[in-house]
Scaffold this motif. Structure first.
Motif, short mmCIF file in Angstrom:
data_model
loop_
_atom_site.label_atom_id
_atom_site.label_comp_id
_atom_site.label_asym_id
_atom_site.label_seq_id
_atom_site.Cartn_x
_atom_site.Cartn_y
_atom_site.Cartn_z
N VAL A 61 7.38 6.72 -2.70
CA VAL A 61 6.81 5.46 -2.25
C VAL A 61 7.87 4.36 -2.26
O VAL A 61 7.98 3.57 -1.31
CB VAL A 61 5.60 5.08 -3.12
N GLY A 71 10.11 4.61 0.75
CA GLY A 71 9.52 4.05 1.96
C GLY A 71 9.62 2.54 1.99
O GLY A 71 9.92 1.94 3.03
N GLU A 127 2.53 -2.23 -2.35
CA GLU A 127 1.89 -2.17 -1.05
C GLU A 127 2.50 -3.25 -0.17
O GLU A 127 3.12 -4.20 -0.64
CB GLU A 127 0.38 -2.36 -1.19
N LEU A 156 3.22 1.48 1.28
CA LEU A 156 3.02 2.78 0.63
C LEU A 156 3.64 3.91 1.42
O LEU A 156 3.92 4.98 0.87
CB LEU A 156 1.53 3.03 0.42
N THR A 157 3.84 3.68 2.72
CA THR A 157 4.58 4.63 3.56
C THR A 157 5.61 3.83 4.37
O THR A 157 5.39 2.64 4.66
CB THR A 157 3.67 5.41 4.53
N TRP A 158 6.66 4.48 4.77
CA TRP A 158 7.66 3.82 5.61
C TRP A 158 7.03 3.37 6.93
O TRP A 158 7.32 2.29 7.44
CB TRP A 158 8.84 4.76 5.84
N TYR A 159 6.12 4.15 7.45
CA TYR A 159 5.53 3.83 8.75
C TYR A 159 4.71 2.55 8.68
O TYR A 159 4.69 1.75 9.63
CB TYR A 159 4.68 5.00 9.24
N HIS A 160 4.03 2.32 7.55
CA HIS A 160 3.29 1.07 7.42
C HIS A 160 4.24 -0.10 7.25
O HIS A 160 4.01 -1.19 7.81
CB HIS A 160 2.33 1.15 6.22
#
Length: 430
Positions: free
Chosen positions: A295, A298, A385, A404-408
């Motif tokens: 996490v 990311g 977050e 929480l993710t690289w994509y977010h």
């Protein structure tokens, strides 16, 4: 396939032009992202090794209530943290409400009336001002007879070693070092820099204790401040080490003597670590810790991406797009209240929770200026977050972190740029 992804981003609110600008930046970041992944793999192994060595089992997930006596799961969790941070002991509790609380516990437990606290890296984060008594507050350290001194950084952001040597004297009991930049536009400190500072301070006064505020820095590097001489390192579980799953809590890792005092301060003298029910939160604390290195990676990618989007557009970034990272925070100097509001609106619009809300500046407790915050988080206030915030004062810097993710994280930073473009506050290159 790329056209399909571009169309999906358009559905999420990112124009094709902003999306293309972001993709061009990403093409330059493959090597940086590879370095981040390598650190995450090392830290994942470190976490897993401590869990295995401490024989974590499903039996340790059981809930306790009341006093929380004989809580085997709580004890194993603290041994796992001590193993990861290479310390003699750890205090990891949901009863620690935030990072400021963890630091307040560590400071008040290890300072007595007549002692002096020294900050050799300039002013501390805003919320610690009332803890210390820089701003008057009931129950501050100053009210209990603890004095405070600080040595500001040199103009180039380095430590003033001559000033620090002069500031350390017989009453200097504890030195506090803030790893992250907080709401200051300065570089965050690397673990190596912190180690050099600790060694210098202890060469001047060998018995001085050192506390490192490790918030936002956990798992960013292969080492932690406790690996380079810190007597205590402290932070929040709703930042990096909670992995986005911990709903509350904080930690203090360090020497047995220091941590024991912290436990007495958190609960009561004579009780210490023997009490404190886990209230059924242990599965989230364990699993969040297990996920934390990935996490954090990311979130780091999001910070690097942000700098590489904003810096070429003329917005000063700390750290810069090419500079090494020592925490997950990316500061972007936007130059105006309006630009800060637009940036935070973009972050909020990208959130899975409360995406329809418009962030507004407000006088947040513990701060001396209005603060604007954007966060649509599953855990209130969780800055692992996707979130952004900053005080409404020059140089009007916003502090972006998390995902929480690289994509977010990617979507959030693209949306921030989108809102600035829509407000006419930035012009993208042709």
């Amino acid at each position: 396939m790329d056209g399909d992804l571009s169309a999906l981003y358009a559905r999420l609110g990112v124009s094709p032009r902003v999306y293309a600008y972001g993709e061009a930046a990403l093409e330059r970041l493959a090597d940086r992202f590879g370095e981040i992944d390598a650190v995450a793999e090392y830290n994942q192994g470190k976490v897993l090794a401590s869990m295995r060595e401490n024989r974590l089992s499903a039996a340790h997930f059981a809930a306790t209530t009341g006093y929380g006596y004989d809580d085997a799961g709580r004890e194993v969790l603290e041994r796992i943290y001590a193993g990861i941070f290479h310390t003699e002991a750890a205090l990891v509790r949901p009863q620690i409400t935030c990072g400021t609380h963890a630091l307040a516990v560590a400071l008040s437990a290890n300072l007595l009336p007549g002692d002096e606290l020294l900050s050799p890296a300039g002013a501390p984060y805003d919320t610690l001002e009332e803890v210390i008594g820089i701003r008057e507050s009931p129950c501050s350290l100053a009210e209990y007879g603890v004095s405070y001194r600080q040595v500001d950084l040199l103009p180039d952001g380095s430590f003033d070693y001559d000033g620090i040597r002069s500031a350390i004297h017989g009453k200097t009991k504890l030195i506090t070092i803030q790893r992250s930049k907080g709401y200051a536009v300065r570089p965050s400190f690397s673990v190596e820099q912190i180690g050099e500072l600790i060694r210098f301070c202890k060469s001047v006064k060998p018995d001085v204790k050192v506390l490192v505020d490790n918030c936002y820095g956990e798992f960013v590097e292969r080492r932690e401040p406790s690996d380079v001489g810190a007597d205590m390192t402290a932070g929040s579980l709703i930042k990096n080490p909670g992995g986005g799953l911990a709903p509350a809590g904080g930690y203090i890792c360090g020497t047995r003597a220091c941590v024991e005092r912290c436990a007495y301060r958190l609960s009561a003298p004579g009780l210490g670590q023997e009490v404190g029910a886990n209230l059924g939160l242990l599965p989230a604390l364990y699993q969040g810790l297990f996920l934390a290195p990935a996490v954090t990676a990311g979130a780091l990618k999001g910070a690097v991406f942000a700098a590489n989007l904003y810096e070429p557009l003329g917005f000063p970034c700390v750290p810069g797009g090419e500079e090494p990272r020592h925490d997950i925070i990316q500061a972007v100097e936007l130059g105006s209240r309006e630009a800060m509001s637009a940036f935070c609106l973009g972050i909020q619009s990208a959130a899975p929770v409360d995406s329809f809300v418009t962030p507004e500046p407000w006088p947040m407790p513990g701060y001396d200026a209005e603060v604007i915050m954007a966060a649509g988080a599953f855990v209130q206030g969780s800055s692992i977050e996707l979130s952004a915030d900053g005080p409404i004062r020059p140089p009007y810097a916003v502090y972006f972190q998390g995902g929480l993710t690289w994509y977010h994280a990617k979507l959030g930073i693209l949306m921030s740029l989108q809102k600035l473009a829509e407000a006419g506050l930035v012009t993208l290159p042709e």
